[in-house]
Design an enzyme around this catalytic site. Structure first.
Site, mmCIF file in Angstrom:
data_model
loop_
_atom_site.group_PDB
_atom_site.id
_atom_site.type_symbol
_atom_site.label_atom_id
_atom_site.label_comp_id
_atom_site.label_asym_id
_atom_site.label_seq_id
_atom_site.Cartn_x
_atom_site.Cartn_y
_atom_site.Cartn_z
ATOM 1 N N SER A 51 0.859 -1.183 0.000
ATOM 2 C CA SER A 51 0.000 0.000 0.000
ATOM 3 C C SER A 51 0.895 1.233 0.000
ATOM 4 C CB SER A 51 -0.903 0.019 1.229
ATOM 5 O OG SER A 51 -0.122 0.180 2.399
ATOM 6 N N SER A 52 0.391 2.324 -0.532
ATOM 7 C CA SER A 52 1.138 3.582 -0.510
ATOM 8 C C SER A 52 1.186 4.123 0.908
ATOM 9 C CB SER A 52 0.462 4.621 -1.412
ATOM 10 O OG SER A 52 0.479 4.202 -2.749
#
Length: 188
Positions: A51-52
């Site tokens: 995930s960012s």
């Protein structure tokens, strides 16, 4: 997380800060990473993906300049966290994920958490979603060496594309704004 890691680093857009505060990141990470959910770092989400980091999600959401009534396409659904944040800022979000398992998990999570204005598509995101175009904003979580041609065609007049552009060594976050059919580039 929002106060100390996002707002203090220059994200001042009240709508973006509110969205980041309301979306529970801990629901979008692996159980083994829940204690790290409020750190400003990318986290693994399975299938070789991550995930960012929250600051990047906030930065891209701010750069998309969303007012509320827009239709947005996100490329790189991942866990669904970015799509959930965008759903708080726009009327309609179409998120595209190439890994079928991630797309299915994200769609289930998004539905369970009640983000009714998000649709997750399993597809090659570089081709866009012509059947749902035009989009007021396109937010791309994965970098590219250059802007893919379908994005140019699928963004509405006055729309924005936010994407990291560069090679595997260095990338710049860019915003392209469509004006009179042309895309104007800003390095953010």
């Amino acid at each position: 997380m929002v106060k100390f890691q996002i707002a203090r680093r220059g994200i001042e857009n009240v709508r973006v800060l509110k969205a980041m505060s309301e979306v529970p990141r801990e629901e979008f990470v692996l159980d083994s990473c829940r204690e790290e959910a409020f750190e400003d770092s990318p986290l693994p989400i399975g299938y070789g993906q991550s995930s960012s980091q929250p600051f990047t999600v906030a930065f891209m959401a701010r750069a998309a300049i969303l007012q509320g009534p827009e239709k947005v396409r996100e490329l790189g659904t991942g866990s669904g966290y970015g799509a959930a944040v965008l759903s708080q800022l726009a009327a309609e979000v179409h998120s595209v994920e190439r890994v079928p398992e991630l797309a299915a998990e994200a769609a289930g999570r998004i539905k369970r958490l009640g983000y009714a204005n998000v649709t997750v598509h399993t597809a090659n995101g570089t081709l866009g979603l012509p059947e749902h175009a035009p989009f007021d904003a396109i937010v791309v979580t994965a970098g590219a060496e250059q802007l893919p041609e379908p994005y140019r065609e699928q963004v509405a007049e006055g729309g924005r594309i936010v994407i990291p552009i560069g090679d595997s060594i260095a990338q710049s976050m860019c915003r392209f704004t469509k004006q009179k059919g042309e895309l104007l580039r800003e390095n953010l």
